[in-house]
Design an enzyme around this catalytic site. Structure first.
Site, PDB file in Angstrom:
ATOM      1  N   ALA A  31       0.868  -1.178   0.000  1.00  0.00           N
ATOM      2  CA  ALA A  31       0.000   0.000   0.000  1.00  0.00           C
ATOM      3  C   ALA A  31       0.903   1.225   0.000  1.00  0.00           C
ATOM      4  O   ALA A  31       2.061   1.158   0.444  1.00  0.00           O
ATOM      5  CB  ALA A  31      -0.888  -0.023   1.233  1.00  0.00           C
ATOM      6  N   GLY A  69       0.592  -4.899   0.922  1.00  0.00           N
ATOM      7  CA  GLY A  69      -0.603  -4.954   0.073  1.00  0.00           C
ATOM      8  C   GLY A  69      -0.364  -5.681  -1.240  1.00  0.00           C
ATOM      9  O   GLY A  69      -1.290  -6.253  -1.821  1.00  0.00           O
ATOM     10  N   GLU A 129      -0.713  -9.253  -0.416  1.00  0.00           N
ATOM     11  CA  GLU A 129      -2.144  -9.488  -0.167  1.00  0.00           C
ATOM     12  C   GLU A 129      -2.926  -9.556  -1.484  1.00  0.00           C
ATOM     13  O   GLU A 129      -3.839 -10.366  -1.633  1.00  0.00           O
ATOM     14  CB  GLU A 129      -2.703  -8.374   0.734  1.00  0.00           C
ATOM     15  CG  GLU A 129      -2.111  -8.433   2.135  1.00  0.00           C
ATOM     16  CD  GLU A 129      -2.454  -7.212   2.978  1.00  0.00           C
ATOM     17  OE1 GLU A 129      -2.087  -6.087   2.568  1.00  0.00           O
ATOM     18  OE2 GLU A 129      -3.073  -7.370   4.021  1.00  0.00           O
ATOM     19  N   GLU A 180       4.409  -4.994   7.383  1.00  0.00           N
ATOM     20  CA  GLU A 180       3.673  -3.887   8.004  1.00  0.00           C
ATOM     21  C   GLU A 180       4.145  -3.551   9.409  1.00  0.00           C
ATOM     22  O   GLU A 180       4.163  -2.384   9.806  1.00  0.00           O
ATOM     23  CB  GLU A 180       2.169  -4.208   8.036  1.00  0.00           C
ATOM     24  CG  GLU A 180       1.470  -4.104   6.693  1.00  0.00           C
ATOM     25  CD  GLU A 180       1.544  -5.378   5.858  1.00  0.00           C
ATOM     26  OE1 GLU A 180       2.307  -6.297   6.222  1.00  0.00           O
ATOM     27  OE2 GLU A 180       0.833  -5.444   4.842  1.00  0.00           O
TER      28      GLU A 180
END
Ligand code: DAK
Length: 269
Positions: free
Chosen positions: A76, A121, A124, A144
Site C-alpha cells: 500500500a 498490500g 495481499e 507492516e
C-alpha cells in the site's frame, strides 16, 4: 499478447489488455516509479477494471502483473497512508478488502504473475488471486509491523489459510522477506518460473480457458467457499454445485465431445 483481436484500456495507474482470441485478459499495475504501490486511486481503478473484465463476454482467465522489472507491488502507498486518521485508515482498509474480495470472487481463473517485490498490500493482492506464479527474483512478505501497522487488506487471513498459522505468525511478526524458492516450499506460490513469468501465466491461462468456463467458475466457488467450512457442509456445498453443472450446456457439450471423440466447443452457458 500479439493478437489481432486485442483491445487495450488505459487507466491512470493500470493497463488492461484483452486478448479476445485466447479469452485472456492481462491487467498490469502501472506505477513503476513507485514500485506499483497501491494508492486509493489505483484501488478504485482496479475495481473498475474488474467490472470491465467481468462484463466482457468471452474472457475466461485474468492475469495480474506489475509494470517494470522490479515489482509486482511494493505494498500500500506509504506516502498516502502516513497522515491517515484511524477512521481514514479503516476506510482505506475497507476499500482494499472490497476490491480484493471482488477479485477473489470473479467467476473466472485469476493468475498473479509476480515479477519482483510483492510486499504488504502487494502480497495481499497476489494472495487474493487463484494461482500465484513467481519469477525466480520474486520477493514476498508482510512487512507492516516494521511500519507500526498490521496487514489491512486481508493478509493476516489469506496468508494463514495458505501457509498455516505458525508460519503466518512468523512471517507477519518479523516482517521478513520470503524469496521465491521458500514461497514455493511453504505453499505461498504454485510455481517458480525460470524466464518470463507473464509468458508462463499466459500459457497457464490459455490452458484453463480451453476448459468449460461454467465448470471452472463452479470449481472456484467450491474451493473458495469450502475452505471456510467444516467438511460436512463443504461436501454438501460441493454436491449442490456438482448438480448445477448438469443444468449447463457446457456439461452436455463436454460429455458429448468425449463420447464422440472430438474436442469440446464450450460456450460458457
Ligand atoms: N509506498 C509508496 N512508495 C513506495 C513504496 C510503498 N509501499 N515502496 C516503494 N516506494 C517508492 C519509494 O519511495 C521510491 O520512491 P522515490 O524515492 O524514487 O520517489 C521508489 O518507490 C523506489 O523505491 P526504493 O528507492 O525504496 O527502491 P529499493 O530498490 O531501494 O527498495 C523495496 C525496494 C521494495 C525494498 C523498498 O522500496 C521498500 O521497502 N518499500 C516498502 C515496502 C513495504 O514496507 N511495503 C509494505 C507497505 S505497507 C491497512 C491497509 C493496508 C495496509 C496496512 C494497513 N489499514 C488501512 C489498516 C498495507 C500496508 C502495506 O502494504
Amino acid at each position: 499478447m500479439a493478437n489481432d483481436a486485442m483491445t487495450v484500456r488505459l487507466y491512470t495507474n493500470i493497463r488492461l489488455e484483452f486478448d479476445d482470441g485466447a479469452g485472456v485478459a492481462l491487467l498490469t499495475l502501472n506505477r513503476p516509479k513507485a514500485l506499483n504501490a497501491l494508492n486509493g486511486e489505483l484501488l478504485r481503478e482496479l475495481e473498475e477494471a474488474l467490472d470491465d473484465v467481468a462484463s466482457r463476454p468471452g474472457v475466461r482467465a485474468l492475469i495480474l502483473t506489475g509494470a517494470g522489472a522490479k515489482a509486482f507491488a511494493a505494498g500500500a502507498d506509504i506516502a498516502e497512508m502516513q497522515g491517515f486518521t484511524p477512521a481514514q485508515a479503516e476506510a482505506f482498509a475497507a476499500l482494499g478488502q472490497r476490491v480484493f474480495n471482488r477479485l477473489e470472487a470473479l467467476p473466472i481463473a485469476v493468475i498473479a504473475a509476480v515479477n519482483g517485490f510483492a510486499l504488504g498490500g502487494g502480497c495481499e493482492l497476489a494472495m487474493a488471486c487463484d494461482i500465484i506464479l513467481a519469477s525466480a527474483s520474486a520477493v514476498f512478505g508482510q512487512p507492516e509491523v516494521k511500519l507500526g501497522v498490521i496487514p489491512g487488506f486481508g493478509g493476516s487471513q489469506r496468508l494463514t489459510r495458505l501457509v498455516g498459522r505458525q508460519r503466518a505468525r512468523e512471517i507477519c511478526f518479523t516482517g521478513r522477506s520470503v524469496k521465491a524458492d521458500e514461497a514455493l516450499r511453504i505453499g505461498l506460490v504454485a510455481e517458480v518460473v525460470e524466464g518470463e513469468v507473464v509468458e508462463a501465466a499466459k500459457k497457464l491461462a490459455e490452458s484453463i480457458a480451453k476448459n468449460g468456463p461454467r465448470a471452472v467458475a463452479l470449481c472456484k466457488r467450491a474451493i473458495n467457499d469450502g475452505a471456510d467450512l467444516a467438511m460436512d457442509p463443504a461436501l454438501s456445498h460441493e454436491r449442490s454445485l456438482f448438480g448445477l453443472c448438469f443444468a449447463t450446456a457446457d456439461q452436455r457439450e463436454g460429455m458429448s465431445a468425449f463420447l464422440e471423440r472430438r474436442k469440446p466447443d464450450f460456450t460458457g452457458r
